[in-house]
Enzyme design. Structure first.
Site, PDB file in Angstrom:
ATOM      1  N   CYS A 212      20.782   5.092 -12.361  1.00  0.00           N
ATOM      2  CA  CYS A 212      21.364   6.488 -12.350  1.00  0.00           C
ATOM      3  C   CYS A 212      20.599   7.075 -11.124  1.00  0.00           C
ATOM      4  O   CYS A 212      21.333   8.169 -10.323  1.00  0.00           O
ATOM      5  CB  CYS A 212      21.302   7.185 -13.644  1.00  0.00           C
ATOM      6  SG  CYS A 212      22.114   6.463 -15.150  1.00  0.00           S
ATOM      7  N   CYS A 259      30.493   6.181 -14.711  1.00  0.00           N
ATOM      8  CA  CYS A 259      29.242   5.974 -13.930  1.00  0.00           C
ATOM      9  C   CYS A 259      28.878   4.618 -14.048  1.00  0.00           C
ATOM     10  O   CYS A 259      28.430   3.944 -13.181  1.00  0.00           O
ATOM     11  CB  CYS A 259      28.156   6.841 -14.097  1.00  0.00           C
ATOM     12  SG  CYS A 259      28.277   8.503 -13.066  1.00  0.00           S
TER      13      CYS A 259
END
Length: 298
Positions: A212, A259
Site C-alpha cells: 500500500c 486496491c
C-alpha cells in the site's frame, strides 16, 4: 494515618496506570509525526523537492500545488493536484451523496437498536477502536453489524448499501460538529494490533509485489496513467465516498478491496482481522485531521 497511606497508595497506583496507558501509543505517535514530517516536506514545494517525484515530467509539476496546511491532506490527492481539485470543486457544487446522507439519517432513526448503540451520531473519527474485551479491532462497519445482531436484526453488507448510507450520516454529523480523527491505543494488545496493521500496510503482496505504501507513501503525488496517487495521511478522513467509477457510495473496506485487486492479490475479507488491523493503523496515521466525509473521488 492508615487512611492516608491507603489513599496515597491508590493515587499512586492510578498514576502509574495512567502513565502506562499513555506509553502504549508511543511508537504510533513516533510513526505519525514522521509521516506528517515526510508529507509536509514532500509537498511544501513539489518542483523544488523533485527527489520525491522521480518519474514526474514538466507537465506533472505544472499540476502539482504546494500544500501549506497539514489539514488539507484530508482532501486526499486534491490537496496537491491542481486539475483534480478544479474538477472536484465543480462536482461538489451539487454533491451526489446528499441523498445517501438523508437515507442514512432515516436508517439511524428507524432501524431498531441503532440509536441505542450510537446515541451520538458524530462518531466517525472514533473508529476503528480496539475492544479489549473482544481482543480485536472493531471498525465502524463491524460495530454497526454487532449492534444489529444484538437487537436481532439482519446484518448489512460491509462495503455499500445501507452500511455506506448510515456511515455517510455519521460522517456528515461528525463534520458538522467539527470532529477530528481521534484513534486510541490504550493497551498492549491494542499496540500489537497497530503493529500488525502497519506491517500489513508496508508489506509487499500479490504478483506485482507492491505494498500500500508503494503508491500512497513513496508514490503519493506521482501519476499512474491519468490519476495522481493519494497520500496515506488523511486517507481515512473522508469515507464513505461517492466514487465516480462506482456511480455510488462505498465504505473504506470497499476501496481497500479494490486496491488489493490492483496490487494483483486476492482481497482480504472486509471485517477480517487482517483488514481491521490495517484500517486501525491507517486511521491512527490521520489522528488530528478533520473528519471530512462523505466525499467524492474518481
Amino acid at each position: 494515618m492508615i487512611r492516608k497511606v491507603v489513599t496515597a497508595s491508590v493515587v499512586a497506583l492510578f498514576g502509574v496506570a495512567a502513565l502506562n496507558a499513555g506509553t502504549y501509543n508511543a511508537q504510533a505517535e513516533k510513526d505519525r509525526k514522521a509521516l506528517v514530517s515526510y508529507f509536509t516536506k514532500k509537498f511544501s514545494n513539489p518542483e523544488k523537492n523533485k527527489q520525491f517525484f522521480p518519474y514526474a515530467n514538466a507537465e506533472d509539476f505544472k499540476s502539482l500545488m504546494p500544500v501549506k496546511n497539514v489539514e488539507d491532506f484530508r482532501m486526499g490527492s486534491y490537496a496537491y493536484d491542481k486539475m483534480g481539485r478544479a474538477q472536484y470543486e465543480e462536482i461538489n457544487e451539487m454533491p451526489p451523496y446528499e441523498d445517501n446522507i438523508d437515507a442514512g439519517e432515516e436508517l439511524y432513526n428507524k432501524t431498531k437498536g441503532i440509536k441505542q448503540c450510537f446515541p451520538d451520531p458524530a462518531i466517525a473519527g472514533e473508529y476503528p477502536k480496539f475492544d479489549d474485551k473482544k481482543h480485536k479491532v472493531v471498525t465502524l462497519s463491524v460495530a454497526i453489524n454487532d449492534c444489529l445482531k444484538a437487537h436481532k436484526q439482519k446484518t448489512w453488507k460491509l462495503t455499500k448499501g445501507k452500511m455506506a448510507d448510515l456511515e455517510a450520516y455519521f460522517a456528515a454529523k461528525s463534520k458538522e460538529a467539527g470532529k477530528k480523527v481521534d484513534i486510541k491505543i490504550q493497551s498492549k494488545a491494542a499496540a500489537a494490533a497497530y503493529e500488525r496493521g502497519k506491517k500489513n500496510y508496508y508489506s509487499q503482496r500479490g504478483y506485482l509485489k507492491l505494498s500500500c505504501a508503494t503508491c500512497h507513501v513513496q508514490g503519493a503525488g506521482n501519476r499512474v496513467r491519468r490519476e495522481v496517487l493519494s497520500p496515506l495521511l488523511g486517507h481515512t478522513t473522508h469515507f464513505p465516498v461517492y466514487r465516480l467509477k462506482w456511480q455510488g457510495l462505498g465504505t473504506l473496506e470497499r476501496r481497500i478491496k479494490g486496491c488489493e485487486k490492483n496490487q494483483g492479490e486476492k482481497p482480504h475479507k472486509p471485517g477480517s482481522a487482517w483488514m481491521s488491523d490495517m484500517l486501525y493503523f491507517m486511521a491512527y496515521m490521520s489522528n488530528g485531521l478533520p473528519v471530512d466525509g462523505p466525499d467524492i473521488r474518481k
